[in-house]
Design an enzyme around this catalytic site. Structure first.
Site, short mmCIF file in Angstrom:
data_model
loop_
_atom_site.label_atom_id
_atom_site.label_comp_id
_atom_site.label_asym_id
_atom_site.label_seq_id
_atom_site.Cartn_x
_atom_site.Cartn_y
_atom_site.Cartn_z
CB THR A 97 -0.92 0.00 1.23
OG1 THR A 97 -1.80 -1.13 1.15
CG2 THR A 97 -1.77 1.27 1.26
CE LYS A 172 -5.63 -1.16 1.61
NZ LYS A 172 -4.35 -1.88 1.73
CE LYS A 240 2.06 2.52 4.78
NZ LYS A 240 1.62 1.74 3.60
#
Length: 290
Positions: A97, A172, A240
């Site tokens: 990711t 995502k 993050k």
């Protein structure tokens, strides 16, 4: 069956690579910690390599699943990086990711080496990786996708091409926006139920059969009520991801007021010492305030 390299044997990658081996693919793994690679080789049929370059040698597909943009660059670029070992015509499938920007950057570099590139982040968490039931959202050329998808299916319940390079990462981001908002709403609902003197467990059983039903409600309400957060997707990693999302939103002009607020709430959880807690720990800050 394909000859595959898998780089990054963390919480997700360890099991994803294992499913490849169990499906009969010829797998060579690399991990920054050699001990983890040895552990994988003890459990599954395959071999390990001392560098990403050597792992990628002669592989038709190279999968990566590491921490962030910089980690990804570190295993792909340079003399010992995977790109240096990959043969022209092979395809890099990145399950990290990361940002859409780094996907486009690395796809351009891959093309210079006559390599294919797919950004293919996953959703489903550790449980999905262990069960081989991940959802995989993919960005990249159709021809590269057609070659990689049958192999990715070794650890996925759904694989879908979303568009050109970067589209997987953008999808995502959509996923994480939804997750953050849903977990915060669930935390508030549980906290409210308890403050109102309700049986919160019974309340969840009732509303789970109506419009409020969600994966988060089904799988996280019990542990949230019990104050158990030592599992699952860590707050540090969620922050993050949210930083990447908020930066992308600044570029494309999308308004994300709830996402920005949830990010601040996760910062409070980190300040409580919960950086490694599961993302459902949002309820902990509400209890502290009550």
């Amino acid at each position: 069956m394909a000859k595959v390299a898998f780089i990054g044997l963390g919480t997700m990658g360890f099991h994803m690579a294992g499913h490849l081996a169990c499906e009969g693919h010829e797998v060579c793994v690399y991990n920054r910690s050699a001990a983890k690679a040895e552990l994988w080789c003890d459990e599954f049929a395959g071999e390990s390599a001392p560098t990403p370059r050597e792992a990628a040698k002669d592989a038709e597909l190279v999968m990566t699943c590491v921490g962030n943009d910089d980690d990804l660059r570190s295993v792909l670029l340079g003399a010992d990086g995977a790109f240096a070992g990959m043969a022209p015509g092979s395809v890099l499938v990145d399950h990290t990711t990361a940002s859409a920007e780094v996907a486009r950057e690395l796809a351009a570099l891959a093309a210079e080496h006559e390599l294919g590139f797919l950004d293919a982040p996953v959703s489903g968490g550790q449980a999905g990786a262990e069960a081989g039931m991940l959802s995989v959202m993919v960005g990249g050329d159709q021809a590269f996708y057609d070659r990689a998808a049958p192999v990715i299916e070794s650890y996925a319940k759904l694989v879908k091409r979303m568009g050109p390079v970067g589209s997987g990462q953008l999808t995502k981001m959509v996923n994480q926006i939804c997750v953050g908002g849903l977990v915060q709403a669930l935390a508030e609902a549980l906290n409210f139920a308890q403050a109102a003197g309700l049986d919160a467990q019974a309340a969840m059983q009732v509303i789970s059969h109506g419009a409020a039903q969600s994966w988060q409600l089904e799988h996280r309400h019990q542990t949230m009520l019990e104050g158990k957060f030592d599992f699952g997707f860590a707050v540090d990693w969620m922050r993050k991801d949210l930083a990447i999302i908020l930066e992308e939103a600044r570029r494309n002009g999308a308004q994300l007021p709830v996402t920005a607020l949830v990010d601040q709430f996760y910062a409070e959880v980190q300040a409580m010492g919960g950086g490694r807690w599961d993302t459902s720990s949002l309820i902990a800050r509400l209890r502290l305030a009550r």
